[in-house]
Design a protein around this motif. Sequence first.
Motif, short mmCIF file in Angstrom:
data_model
loop_
_atom_site.label_atom_id
_atom_site.label_comp_id
_atom_site.label_asym_id
_atom_site.label_seq_id
_atom_site.Cartn_x
_atom_site.Cartn_y
_atom_site.Cartn_z
N PRO A 81 0.83 -1.24 0.04
CA PRO A 81 -0.02 0.01 0.06
C PRO A 81 0.94 1.41 0.02
O PRO A 81 0.27 2.44 -0.13
N HIS A 82 2.32 0.92 0.29
CA HIS A 82 3.06 2.38 0.24
C HIS A 82 3.60 2.79 -1.08
O HIS A 82 4.03 3.86 -1.35
N GLN B 146 4.02 4.67 -9.47
CA GLN B 146 4.92 3.37 -9.10
C GLN B 146 4.25 2.03 -9.37
O GLN B 146 4.76 1.24 -10.18
N ALA B 147 2.90 1.88 -8.90
CA ALA B 147 2.30 0.75 -9.36
C ALA B 147 1.86 0.83 -10.99
O ALA B 147 2.12 -0.24 -11.28
N ARG B 148 1.55 1.98 -11.38
CA ARG B 148 1.65 1.77 -13.01
C ARG B 148 2.73 1.33 -13.69
O ARG B 148 2.71 0.46 -14.66
N ASN B 149 3.91 1.93 -13.31
CA ASN B 149 5.16 1.62 -13.77
C ASN B 149 5.39 -0.04 -13.64
O ASN B 149 6.02 -0.60 -14.34
#
Length: 62
Positions: A4-5, A10-13
């Motif tokens: 969750p951090h 960042q999640a997309r990358n």
Amino acid sequence: MTGPHLSVEQARNRLILNARRTVADHAPAGDGRCRICRVPGCEARRAAQEYLDSVGDQGRTH
């Protein structure tokens, strides 16, 4: 590691990197079948490529 951090970017990358790897790993062999799944028209590669196309990834490999 994901968690969750992570920021949205960042999640997309990470999704983009995983999709690129899937496209590369599931590329057709000389006989036209996926090197991993051993079927023509690999669904994993198709889904990963569609994701890359939908996010406008310029590093795609098709």
